[in-house]
Design a protein around this motif. Structure first.
Motif, PDB file in Angstrom:
ATOM      1  N   LEU A 176     -20.351  53.728  48.587  1.00 44.02           N
ATOM      2  CA  LEU A 176     -19.952  54.189  49.912  1.00 44.02           C
ATOM      3  C   LEU A 176     -20.181  53.108  50.955  1.00 44.02           C
ATOM      4  O   LEU A 176     -19.563  53.123  52.010  1.00 44.02           O
ATOM      5  CB  LEU A 176     -20.732  55.448  50.286  1.00 44.02           C
ATOM      6  CG  LEU A 176     -20.302  56.686  49.514  1.00 44.02           C
ATOM      7  CD1 LEU A 176     -21.207  57.852  49.826  1.00 44.02           C
ATOM      8  CD2 LEU A 176     -18.860  57.044  49.826  1.00 44.02           C
ATOM      9  N   LYS A 221     -10.722  53.445  42.581  1.00 45.07           N
ATOM     10  CA  LYS A 221     -10.356  54.844  42.407  1.00 45.07           C
ATOM     11  C   LYS A 221     -10.825  55.355  41.040  1.00 45.07           C
ATOM     12  O   LYS A 221     -11.338  56.465  40.927  1.00 45.07           O
ATOM     13  CB  LYS A 221      -8.837  54.968  42.532  1.00 45.07           C
ATOM     14  CG  LYS A 221      -8.383  56.306  43.057  1.00 45.07           C
ATOM     15  CD  LYS A 221      -6.933  56.253  43.467  1.00 45.07           C
ATOM     16  CE  LYS A 221      -6.328  57.628  43.396  1.00 45.07           C
ATOM     17  NZ  LYS A 221      -4.905  57.638  43.709  1.00 45.07           N
ATOM     18  N   ARG A 243     -14.459  56.058  40.999  1.00 45.99           N
ATOM     19  CA  ARG A 243     -14.821  57.275  41.730  1.00 45.99           C
ATOM     20  C   ARG A 243     -14.698  58.511  40.836  1.00 45.99           C
ATOM     21  O   ARG A 243     -15.332  59.527  41.077  1.00 45.99           O
ATOM     22  CB  ARG A 243     -13.950  57.448  42.961  1.00 45.99           C
ATOM     23  CG  ARG A 243     -14.025  56.288  43.915  1.00 45.99           C
ATOM     24  CD  ARG A 243     -14.293  56.762  45.331  1.00 45.99           C
ATOM     25  NE  ARG A 243     -14.420  55.628  46.232  1.00 45.99           N
ATOM     26  CZ  ARG A 243     -15.569  55.105  46.619  1.00 45.99           C
ATOM     27  NH1 ARG A 243     -16.715  55.613  46.167  1.00 45.99           N
ATOM     28  NH2 ARG A 243     -15.606  54.076  47.431  1.00 45.99           N
ATOM     29  N   GLN A 265     -20.129  60.088  40.903  1.00 48.11           N
ATOM     30  CA  GLN A 265     -20.023  61.012  42.032  1.00 48.11           C
ATOM     31  C   GLN A 265     -21.351  61.123  42.759  1.00 48.11           C
ATOM     32  O   GLN A 265     -22.395  60.689  42.265  1.00 48.11           O
ATOM     33  CB  GLN A 265     -19.569  62.382  41.547  1.00 48.11           C
ATOM     34  CG  GLN A 265     -18.064  62.495  41.457  1.00 48.11           C
ATOM     35  CD  GLN A 265     -17.410  62.279  42.812  1.00 48.11           C
ATOM     36  OE1 GLN A 265     -17.849  62.802  43.816  1.00 48.11           O
ATOM     37  NE2 GLN A 265     -16.368  61.459  42.821  1.00 48.11           N
ATOM     38  N   ILE A 266     -21.297  61.688  43.965  1.00 47.02           N
ATOM     39  CA  ILE A 266     -22.517  61.819  44.757  1.00 47.02           C
ATOM     40  C   ILE A 266     -22.598  63.232  45.321  1.00 47.02           C
ATOM     41  O   ILE A 266     -21.581  63.841  45.679  1.00 47.02           O
ATOM     42  CB  ILE A 266     -22.551  60.748  45.877  1.00 47.02           C
ATOM     43  CG1 ILE A 266     -23.839  60.839  46.685  1.00 47.02           C
ATOM     44  CG2 ILE A 266     -21.322  60.834  46.780  1.00 47.02           C
ATOM     45  CD1 ILE A 266     -24.138  59.607  47.522  1.00 47.02           C
ATOM     46  N   GLU A 277      -8.879  68.822  46.827  1.00 45.63           N
ATOM     47  CA  GLU A 277      -8.643  67.467  47.311  1.00 45.63           C
ATOM     48  C   GLU A 277      -8.858  66.387  46.230  1.00 45.63           C
ATOM     49  O   GLU A 277      -7.962  65.571  46.001  1.00 45.63           O
ATOM     50  CB  GLU A 277      -9.522  67.191  48.532  1.00 45.63           C
ATOM     51  CG  GLU A 277      -9.224  65.841  49.138  1.00 45.63           C
ATOM     52  CD  GLU A 277      -9.904  65.641  50.482  1.00 45.63           C
ATOM     53  OE1 GLU A 277     -11.058  66.073  50.616  1.00 45.63           O
ATOM     54  OE2 GLU A 277      -9.274  65.059  51.368  1.00 45.63           O
ATOM     55  N   PRO A 278     -10.024  66.381  45.533  1.00 43.78           N
ATOM     56  CA  PRO A 278     -10.177  65.349  44.498  1.00 43.78           C
ATOM     57  C   PRO A 278      -9.116  65.443  43.406  1.00 43.78           C
ATOM     58  O   PRO A 278      -8.671  64.415  42.890  1.00 43.78           O
ATOM     59  CB  PRO A 278     -11.578  65.607  43.929  1.00 43.78           C
ATOM     60  CG  PRO A 278     -12.082  66.827  44.558  1.00 43.78           C
ATOM     61  CD  PRO A 278     -11.241  67.149  45.724  1.00 43.78           C
ATOM     62  N   ILE A 301      -5.995  66.414  43.771  1.00 43.44           N
ATOM     63  CA  ILE A 301      -4.745  65.846  44.282  1.00 43.44           C
ATOM     64  C   ILE A 301      -4.831  64.327  44.294  1.00 43.44           C
ATOM     65  O   ILE A 301      -3.912  63.626  43.880  1.00 43.44           O
ATOM     66  CB  ILE A 301      -4.462  66.389  45.697  1.00 43.44           C
ATOM     67  CG1 ILE A 301      -4.175  67.887  45.636  1.00 43.44           C
ATOM     68  CG2 ILE A 301      -3.281  65.654  46.318  1.00 43.44           C
ATOM     69  CD1 ILE A 301      -4.071  68.549  46.977  1.00 43.44           C
ATOM     70  N   ILE A 302      -5.983  63.816  44.766  1.00 44.87           N
ATOM     71  CA  ILE A 302      -6.141  62.363  44.879  1.00 44.87           C
ATOM     72  C   ILE A 302      -5.974  61.701  43.511  1.00 44.87           C
ATOM     73  O   ILE A 302      -5.326  60.674  43.364  1.00 44.87           O
ATOM     74  CB  ILE A 302      -7.511  62.021  45.489  1.00 44.87           C
ATOM     75  CG1 ILE A 302      -7.549  62.445  46.950  1.00 44.87           C
ATOM     76  CG2 ILE A 302      -7.819  60.541  45.350  1.00 44.87           C
ATOM     77  CD1 ILE A 302      -8.924  62.448  47.543  1.00 44.87           C
ATOM     78  N   HIS A 303      -6.580  62.318  42.478  1.00 45.34           N
ATOM     79  CA  HIS A 303      -6.538  61.684  41.158  1.00 45.34           C
ATOM     80  C   HIS A 303      -5.437  62.266  40.277  1.00 45.34           C
ATOM     81  O   HIS A 303      -5.438  62.051  39.067  1.00 45.34           O
ATOM     82  CB  HIS A 303      -7.907  61.817  40.484  1.00 45.34           C
ATOM     83  CG  HIS A 303      -8.968  61.034  41.191  1.00 45.34           C
ATOM     84  ND1 HIS A 303      -9.116  59.683  41.050  1.00 45.34           N
ATOM     85  CD2 HIS A 303      -9.906  61.407  42.089  1.00 45.34           C
ATOM     86  CE1 HIS A 303     -10.121  59.252  41.804  1.00 45.34           C
ATOM     87  NE2 HIS A 303     -10.606  60.281  42.454  1.00 45.34           N
ATOM     88  N   ARG A 307     -17.652  70.207  43.666  1.00 45.91           N
ATOM     89  CA  ARG A 307     -16.735  69.124  44.035  1.00 45.91           C
ATOM     90  C   ARG A 307     -17.086  67.839  43.291  1.00 45.91           C
ATOM     91  O   ARG A 307     -16.206  67.099  42.856  1.00 45.91           O
ATOM     92  CB  ARG A 307     -16.794  68.870  45.535  1.00 45.91           C
ATOM     93  CG  ARG A 307     -16.004  67.621  45.925  1.00 45.91           C
ATOM     94  CD  ARG A 307     -15.918  67.418  47.396  1.00 45.91           C
ATOM     95  NE  ARG A 307     -17.228  67.342  48.005  1.00 45.91           N
ATOM     96  CZ  ARG A 307     -17.431  67.397  49.314  1.00 45.91           C
ATOM     97  NH1 ARG A 307     -16.419  67.550  50.123  1.00 45.91           N
ATOM     98  NH2 ARG A 307     -18.656  67.326  49.805  1.00 45.91           N
ATOM     99  N   LEU A 356     -14.402  66.294  38.889  1.00 47.28           N
ATOM    100  CA  LEU A 356     -13.738  65.099  38.365  1.00 47.28           C
ATOM    101  C   LEU A 356     -14.338  64.664  37.038  1.00 47.28           C
ATOM    102  O   LEU A 356     -13.967  63.633  36.493  1.00 47.28           O
ATOM    103  CB  LEU A 356     -13.823  63.966  39.384  1.00 47.28           C
ATOM    104  CG  LEU A 356     -12.988  64.164  40.655  1.00 47.28           C
ATOM    105  CD1 LEU A 356     -13.251  63.058  41.646  1.00 47.28           C
ATOM    106  CD2 LEU A 356     -11.515  64.224  40.316  1.00 47.28           C
TER     107      LEU A 356
END
Lengths: 492, 356
Positions: free
Chosen positions: B69, B112, B115, B119-120, B141-142, B144-146, B194, B198
């Motif tokens: 981060l 990406k 990520r 994770q955090i 959201e995650p 969609i991003i991936h 969250r 992933l």
């Protein structure tokens, strides 16, 4: 799912949410009305309306500084506009010493206790070959029986032409005619004093006061008789031929100007204010929405970029805003408008000036928003959930659009809503300062009222102010309703 | 080295301090807050590795550095990528076959991919969830991003599974809610969901229970242990609470002012602390036995933790240490092993090897 259907879905949701509130309902109705009127006016507006409004000769028939017709219900004395189309009137035909004479007897009932503003005779007649000259003479018989001879008396020489083109708006002969009808008048008044408003003596009762050395007139209501003698010197022409020519002419009319006019009255040039206010709708909305949308869009993008990316670009944007903020807007606007007014004298001057005013207003109004959006972005950027989004791999664009933008949307909506009437007001302020582009904006009408009106002419001053207030109210109410839509915490 | 998930070497993060005009003109060197000042440790596969210390010691900064981060000032963090992520990383970046250096600039696609794997979980569940998004969209959201799950229904399925995994049942009820409509413990469960959605293999947990009610801390910790058992997970667990550390950790690293002062298996560090600072920390843990309550405990460390902008010379603890010696003021102690797997950086334990 396509983008369009998605957009439609969110739009119908927003509409539902807005309509669930009272302020939203009112704003919605007002906005729809505004848009409908504006679109209608924009469609009806002639392309060169600015010129038409500002210097047009269309207004000469109208009474000037006239209150609306319905003002009679408020106690105003209203003399109505009376128009006679003489082509449809059958004249008495006679021949006197080689002249063909058409005699029109027009009765005019003056019921209000006031003087009509004026007389006007207009003729546009193509006469047959052989008519050598023509003469129009108007006598007026007052209700008390007095006859005022030759109030209007004009010769037209037709040896080289066959067109009678007359527009007797302010006939010069009136003063002389009045003076010869009332011979005592000159003892008390000079020619200049009489010519200020000769209608007083035509449509009034005169009473002389020897001791006070003055003349007093009071309106004289009753039936007036206008005797119009239209005579021609002819050579081998039948009277019937001339009469046919008169009946088929473009115009032959008598107008007795009233003191009240139309729905909203007139200004000092006799312009119909209802028309000006009506065509002011699309211009006001265009100025307000265009400036507000453009300056808000620029401000938001600049603020987001400045706050989110920081560094050199931040410094650049913020210093630009500082510089723009320390330049005084009004002198710049006056300077630019004046130089444009001097440079462009052609047809496109109004549109060029309007565009320049647009551009300057936009250029100077995004700065404040950019500063505020920047500081909001800075604080939202450091929120933990933005960091969490970064941790799951969100791109900068995604963070800006999904996490930062939704937070500042209420502020954007408010800014949009408040800068819309602001732009309209600034334009009005500019008009008051004398920067006129020529279009009949509400501000323009107000500014002319400031220069040429008096406080008693409420029909000229109140409606434009009222319309500006209505537009502001619409957007403020819309902002209130929108705020609840974009802020989920306020929703329940 | 094959069972090492992450090897951190000399990790450093200096935050520059803004200088005044006079300082710049007088040519004074720029000053830094040395939040993390050269720490080294290893995380073994499937282990819960703890970073323990007072607030301001740099443990959170270390966690954020590993979660990529913030950018590190220096050091190396070799991370063994899991199999599904390995394909997305170009050969040139891989060291020893499986390892990637987490620090420094990496291409966007690699960033990406990493990520997905690291994770955090944040300390503050009130801040880490966007108040304007529903639980469903936060978890979506995650995905969609991936580009996980091609249709909305598919993603919905994954979200339901993730919610029931963190015991938010029935999941259909939670997806439509906004964060302000659920409790703090439930929020932290959403935050955990969250992080887990992933399918990462290393999770940095930054004091995940310190903001929660004491009554639900154990539940959340148990949930994290269950998830670890279910998947092949390693945790880097950051805490200031030795009781929590004792409950959950495999190995502990005690940090003081940006340095690791003691590192070892948790039972050895907590039951047999060697470093004076660790001894003080352990003795500060509240005593659960009421009969011991009246005893006045000896607090062997005095004063406040110094600013990370003005770090004392030599051993960083020496101004506060009751055992401080002359050497402590001039020379930093090296890390030495006092028993197998248990290291400490203190001159008390290095007397023999110290040059006088």
């Amino acid at each position: 799912m396509s983008l369009l259907s998605k957009m439609y879905e969110s739009w119908s949701w927003i509409r539902k949410e807005i309509l669930s509130q009272v302020s939203g309902k009112v704003a919605f109705v007002l906005l729809i009305a505004l848009i409908v009127v504006s679109v209608y006016a924009a469609i009806l507006m002639p392309p060169d309306y600015a010129k038409y409004w500002d210097v047009g000769s269309k207004w000469v028939d109208n009474p000037y500084n006239a209150p609306p017709e319905w003002a009679s219900y408020l106690g105003y004395v209203c003399v109505p506009q009376t128009f006679y189309d003489l082509r449809t009137v059958k004249p008495g035909v006679s021949e006197v010493s080689g002249r063909v004479v058409f005699t029109y007897n027009i009765t005019y009932d003056l019921s209000a206790r006031d003087y009509p503003q004026g007389l006007r005779i207009r003729a546009n007649i193509v006469v047959p070959q052989g008519v050598r000259n023509a003469r129009i003479r108007v006598d007026i018989i007052k209700p008390d029986g007095a006859r005022l001879p030759a109030i209007i008396d004009t010769y037209v020489d037709l040896t080289n032409t066959s067109l009678i083109d007359l527009n007797l708006d302010k006939p010069e002969g009136i003063v002389t005619a009045v003076m010869s009808a009332y011979r005592d008048l000159v003892k008390f008044l000079s020619v200049e004093e009489i010519s200020i408003f000769p209608m007083k003596y035509i449509f009034g009762n005169l009473s002389y006061s020897e001791t006070l050395k003055k003349v007093e007139t009071t309106p004289l209501p009753g039936r007036y008789m206008f005797v119009i003698d239209f005579s021609f010197r002819v050579f081998n022409v039948q009277p019937q031929e001339i009469l046919r020519a008169v009946e088929k002419s473009k115009e032959f009319s008598l107008l007795i100007k009233g003191t009240c006019y139309g729905l909203m009255g007139t200004d000092y040039k006799g312009r119909d204010l209802a028309e000006g206010l009506f065509y002011g709708f699309p211009i006001a909305l265009a100025i307000g929405l265009l400036v507000a949308l453009a300056s808000t869009a620029i401000g938001v993008v600049a603020g987001l970029v400045s706050g989110y990316y920081g560094g050199f670009i931040d410094e650049l944007i913020q210093r630009t805003v500082d510089v723009m903020g320390s330049i005084p807007l009004l002198p710049i606007l006056i300077l630019i408008a004046q130089s444009i007014a001097k440079t462009y004298t052609g047809e496109d001057k109004p549109i060029v000036m309007l565009t320049a005013i647009f551009a300057v207003l936009i250029a100077f109004s995004w700065g404040g928003l950019a500063i505020i959006i920047r500081s909001m972005t800075l604080s939202i950027k450091s929120e933990l959930y933005v960091e969490a989004a970064k941790a799951v791999g969100a791109s900068n664009l995604r963070i800006i659009s999904k996490h930062i933008l939704p937070q500042i949307v209420p502020y954007i909506a408010a800014s949009l809503v408040y800068s819309t009437p602001n732009a309209i007001l600034t334009e009005a302020g500019l008009s008051v300062l004398g920067i006129r582009h020529g279009y009949p904006t509400w501000g323009n009408i107000l500014s002319e009222a400031r220069q040429n009106g008096t406080i008693s002419q409420w029909w000229w001053i109140l409606p434009p102010g009222f319309l500006i207030a209505i537009v502001s109210l619409t957007f403020v109410l819309l902002g209130l309703a929108l705020e609840k839509v974009v802020e989920p915490k306020l929703r329940r | 080295m094959s069972n090492v998930k992450l090897e951190v070497n000399d990790l450093r993060k200096y935050f520059p301090i803004r200088r005044g005009l006079t300082e710049v003109l007088s040519g004074k060197p720029p000053r830094y807050v040395r939040a993390v000042d050269g720490i080294s440790f290893e995380v073994i596969d499937g282990e819960i590795f703890c970073l323990v210390g007072e607030s301001g010691c740099g443990k959170t900064t270390a966690g954020r550095l590993i979660a990529r981060l913030i950018e590190a000032t220096g050091g190396k963090a070799m991370y063994r990528v899991s199999k599904n992520v390995k394909e997305m990383i170009p050969e040139g970046l891989l060291v020893n076959g499986d390892y990637v250096n987490l620090l420094g600039k990496l291409p966007g696609s690699v960033d990406k991919a990493l990520r997905l794997d690291i994770q955090i979980i944040f300390q503050d569940p009130y801040g880490s969830l966007n108040p304007r998004m529903t639980i469903g969209s936060i978890l979506e959201e995650p995905l969609i991003i991936h580009s996980i799950g091609s249709t909305k229904e598919e993603r919905q399925e994954i979200i339901y599974r993730a919610l029931s995994e963190v015991k938010l049942n029935p999941p259909e009820e939670f997806v439509e809610r906004y964060p302000h409509m659920i409790s703090g413990g439930q929020r932290q469960r959403v935050a955990i969901a969250r992080a887990m959605i992933l399918n990462p293999s290393l999770v940095v947990a930054d004091e995940p229970v310190s903001m929660l009610d004491v009554s639900i801390r154990a539940e959340i910790l148990q949930l994290m242990l269950d998830l670890k058992a279910l998947r092949n997970l390693s945790y880097i667990f950051i805490t200031h609470d030795l009781a929590v550390a004792n409950y959950i950790c495999g190995r502990i690293a005690v940090m003081y002012l940006g340095k690791i002062v003691e590192l070892g298996p948790s039972d050895k560090v907590i039951n047999n602390p060697k470093h004076p600072y660790t001894i003080a920390l352990v003795s500060a843990v509240p005593e659960p036995d009421p009969s011991n309550r009246t005893k006045i405990r000896e607090v062997p460390i005095k004063g406040e933790i110094p600013s990370a902008a003005a770090i004392p010379s030599g051993c960083r603890l020496h101004p506060r240490c009751p055992y401080a010696m002359d050497i402590c003021k001039v020379k930093e102690p090296p890390m030495i092993e006092v028993e197998p797997g248990h290291q400490v950086a203190c001159w008390l334990h290095t007397k023999e090897s110290a040059p006088s």
